[in-house]
Design a protein around this motif. Structure first.
Motif, PDB file in Angstrom:
ATOM      1  N   UNK A  34       9.285   3.415   6.877  1.00 58.83           N
ATOM      2  CA  UNK A  34       8.778   4.392   5.910  1.00 58.83           C
ATOM      3  C   UNK A  34       7.259   4.472   6.056  1.00 58.83           C
ATOM      4  N   UNK A  35       6.807   5.382   6.905  1.00 58.52           N
ATOM      5  CA  UNK A  35       5.375   5.468   7.201  1.00 58.52           C
ATOM      6  C   UNK A  35       4.560   5.892   5.978  1.00 58.52           C
ATOM      7  N   UNK A  36       5.158   6.624   5.067  1.00 54.95           N
ATOM      8  CA  UNK A  36       4.450   7.007   3.834  1.00 54.95           C
ATOM      9  C   UNK A  36       4.139   5.761   3.007  1.00 54.95           C
ATOM     10  N   UNK A  37       5.125   4.890   2.841  1.00 54.90           N
ATOM     11  CA  UNK A  37       4.913   3.639   2.111  1.00 54.90           C
ATOM     12  C   UNK A  37       3.871   2.774   2.822  1.00 54.90           C
ATOM     13  N   UNK A  38       4.016   2.638   4.126  1.00 53.50           N
ATOM     14  CA  UNK A  38       3.096   1.786   4.884  1.00 53.50           C
ATOM     15  C   UNK A  38       1.664   2.293   4.794  1.00 53.50           C
ATOM     16  N   UNK A  39       1.480   3.584   4.915  1.00 58.20           N
ATOM     17  CA  UNK A  39       0.132   4.149   4.848  1.00 58.20           C
ATOM     18  C   UNK A  39      -0.449   4.015   3.444  1.00 58.20           C
ATOM     19  N   UNK A  40       0.346   4.277   2.425  1.00 57.16           N
ATOM     20  CA  UNK A  40      -0.137   4.184   1.043  1.00 57.16           C
ATOM     21  C   UNK A  40      -0.488   2.748   0.653  1.00 57.16           C
ATOM     22  N   UNK A  41       0.144   1.781   1.306  1.00 54.39           N
ATOM     23  CA  UNK A  41      -0.071   0.371   0.980  1.00 54.39           C
ATOM     24  C   UNK A  41      -0.763  -0.393   2.098  1.00 54.39           C
ATOM     25  N   UNK A  42      -1.430   0.322   2.984  1.00 53.25           N
ATOM     26  CA  UNK A  42      -2.064  -0.308   4.144  1.00 53.25           C
ATOM     27  C   UNK A  42      -2.954  -1.477   3.739  1.00 53.25           C
ATOM     28  N   UNK A  43      -3.700  -1.320   2.668  1.00 58.81           N
ATOM     29  CA  UNK A  43      -4.623  -2.363   2.241  1.00 58.81           C
ATOM     30  C   UNK A  43      -3.910  -3.594   1.665  1.00 58.81           C
ATOM     31  N   UNK A  44      -2.618  -3.482   1.361  1.00 57.46           N
ATOM     32  CA  UNK A  44      -1.845  -4.594   0.790  1.00 57.46           C
ATOM     33  C   UNK A  44      -0.970  -5.312   1.819  1.00 57.46           C
ATOM     34  N   UNK A  45      -0.728  -4.691   2.962  1.00 56.54           N
ATOM     35  CA  UNK A  45       0.271  -5.209   3.894  1.00 56.54           C
ATOM     36  C   UNK A  45      -0.052  -6.607   4.407  1.00 56.54           C
ATOM     37  N   UNK A  46      -1.301  -6.878   4.737  1.00 59.93           N
ATOM     38  CA  UNK A  46      -1.669  -8.215   5.224  1.00 59.93           C
ATOM     39  C   UNK A  46      -1.394  -9.261   4.152  1.00 59.93           C
TER      40      UNK A  46
END
Length: 139
Positions: free
Chosen positions: A64-76
């Protein structure tokens, strides 16, 4: 025969010039993705699937690239410290626990780059400095 040989040499020379002119960013992204695949297979694939498809309603997909992009700063932070509670990914709700990992910042950068470029066909890496900055801001 001469024309064929000349054509082959010309094509070979053009390929060498093209590959020699790849930018460092492209090379670095490729290196991160290759290393990230190893990290993904070892630490992520059992739950998220070989192609990032997730596992039913237990584990969310990584496609889900929309989720990943919206949460990019949280993924790490999610990868490093795990997460629990409800998440909505790809239109579905997930409420399971993802355990913390012992991955280093560089391994996290590798695996995020792999997910972005190989699983989701994106073009950009997750630079180490971005991952380190995001890890400092985990909440």
């Amino acid at each position: 025969m001469r024309i064929l040989l000349t054509t082959c040499l010309a094509i070979g020379a053009l390929m060498l010039i093209w590959t020699g002119c790849q930018s460092e960013v492209d090379i670095k992204t490729a290196q991160y993705a290759v290393n990230g695949q190893k990290v993904y297979i070892t630490h992520c694939q059992n739950c998220h699937g070989e192609k990032g498809e997730g596992l039913g309603t237990l584990y969310p997909p990584l496609t889900d690239t929309t989720f990943l992009q919206a949460n990019r700063h949280k993924l790490a932070c999610i990868i490093k410290h795990g997460t629990s509670g409800e998440l909505e990914v790809a239109g579905k709700k997930f409420n399971s626990v993802m355990p913390a990992s012992n991955l280093s910042a560089v391994d996290i950068a590798y695996v995020l780059t792999y997910i972005n470029t190989k699983i989701n066909k994106g073009k950009h890496s997750y630079p180490l400095d971005e991952v380190e900055r995001n890890l400092k801001n985990c909440q």
